[in-house]
Design an enzyme around this catalytic site. Structure first.
Site, PDB file in Angstrom:
ATOM      1  N   GLY A 183      15.991  -1.300  -2.466  1.00 25.03           N
ATOM      2  CA  GLY A 183      14.960  -0.843  -1.541  1.00 25.03           C
ATOM      3  C   GLY A 183      13.586  -0.864  -2.176  1.00 25.03           C
ATOM      4  N   GLY A 225       0.830  -1.212   0.000  1.00 22.56           N
ATOM      5  CA  GLY A 225       0.000   0.000   0.000  1.00 22.56           C
ATOM      6  C   GLY A 225       0.856   1.250   0.000  1.00 22.56           C
ATOM      7  N   ASP A 236       4.798  -2.715  -7.483  1.00 23.23           N
ATOM      8  CA  ASP A 236       4.048  -1.616  -6.850  1.00 23.23           C
ATOM      9  C   ASP A 236       4.193  -0.328  -7.647  1.00 23.23           C
ATOM     10  OD1 ASP A 236       3.296  -3.311  -4.774  1.00 23.23           O
ATOM     11  OD2 ASP A 236       5.102  -2.861  -3.620  1.00 23.23           O
TER      12      ASP A 236
END
Ligand code: RIB
Length: 314
Positions: free
Chosen positions: A293, A39, A256
């Site tokens: 990351g 999210g 994402d």
């Protein structure tokens, strides 16, 4: 406004030569810590790609929970610095969600402890969407309780919002979650779990996309990692989106980034094509793959645009 209902994690990513054997202790070659969670990553992608220096304000509101701990406070602060509106992120009496990521070569493995993410409720959705309108978008993944996701998508559809589902990690979904989704964006593994079809070639990818259309989804995009993506509108348009090749360093957050980029551009389809939107998302994800990351590796709009100028120059 794009509302993202989803997880917020503290990611600890270990760079390893290989995965240790049972009973073995292995030294890691590198450590990256920071903001993660599907999210949060998708909200950051929307903020980084959608913030215009001349307009200010955030294009995205994240609905989520972190712990009432120093890490939770730190993650909320970082979301603000990255221009994600966190007024609907609450601190609760559970530990902040945590992910341990191992990166070997360019492959990753992720283990997640949901913690505070598991306490998100329908009330959080009601509060956040109180002033939402048909001009807004809701984007969900599956790292928060499924019944809350189903409720949020139903509510968003009743308001007339655009609804986008990234079914990650994959699990069996209620029927209404499919037909309340304008667009679904699984990766290959998720598409196979949800449809029972292994999308190994274009024919099987089309069959998997059709299976989603039959359940009432309007647009389907299956991301294929370094093979690009396939898209379908269930009617005239079925296409393969080629990958944008880069040297992969860490794939965490790439999916994402793609999903966030598409959520940003999808409501504007009409101004440009769905294929162009997917091409933009593919480039954004390629930059994420070239850095270490999760949230911190997501590019800005200008960085993605620079890839287009490179193409023209070459
Ligand atoms: O999609 C990548 C994310 O999955 C990581 O940031 C991790 O937190 C897990 O949620």
């Amino acid at each position: 406004m794009i509302y993202v209902l989803g997880s917020i994690n503290y990611d600890m990513s270990l760079e390893l030569e290989r995965i240790p054997k049972k009973g073995e202790t292995l030294s890691a070659d590198g450590l990256t810590v920071g903001l993660g969670g599907k999210g949060a990553n998708q909200a950051v992608a929307i903020a980084r790609l959608g913030t215009r220096s001349d307009k200010g304000g955030s294009p995205v509101s994240l609905i989520g929970h972190v712990g009432k701990d120093s890490i939770g406070a730190e993650l909320i602060k970082r979301l603000g610095e990255l221009n994600v509106n966190s007024e609907f992120v609450r601190q609760v009496n559970r530990p902040t969600g945590t992910a341990v990521v191992t990166v070997t070569g360019k492959d990753n493995r992720i283990m997640v402890y949901a913690g505070a993410n598991a306490t998100i409720s329908k009330t959080d959705v009601d509060e956040a969407l109180e002033h939402a309108t048909g001009a807004d978008t809701l984007l969900c993944q599956l790292e928060v309780p499924l019944y809350v996701v189903a409720y949020a998508m139903r509510k968003a559809r009743s308001i007339g919002m655009t609804t986008i589902l990234n079914p990650a990690p994959a699990k069996e979904l209620p029927d209404d979650l499919y037909y309340n989704s304008d667009i679904i964006i699984p990766n290959e593994t998720e598409a196979q779990i949800l449809t029972g079809i292994n999308p190994r070639d274009f024919d099987s990818q089309c069959a998997a996309m059709d299976a989603f259309h039959e359940r009432g989804v309007r647009y389907v995009v299956i991301t294929l990692g370094d093979k690009g993506a396939v898209v379908s509108d269930g009617g005239k348009m079925v296409a393969h989106i080629p990958p944008y090749k880069v040297k992969a360093v860490d794939t965490t957050g790439a999916g994402d980034t793609f999903v966030g980029a598409l959520a940003l551009t999808y409501p504007h389809i009409g101004m440009y094509s769905f294929m162009e939107a997917c091409g933009f998302a593919t480039r954004a994800a390629a930059i994420t793959v070239s850095r270490r990351g999760a949230a911190e590796s997501i590019p800005t709009f200008d960085e993605v645009c620079a890839l287009y100028s490179n193409v023209i120059k070459n």
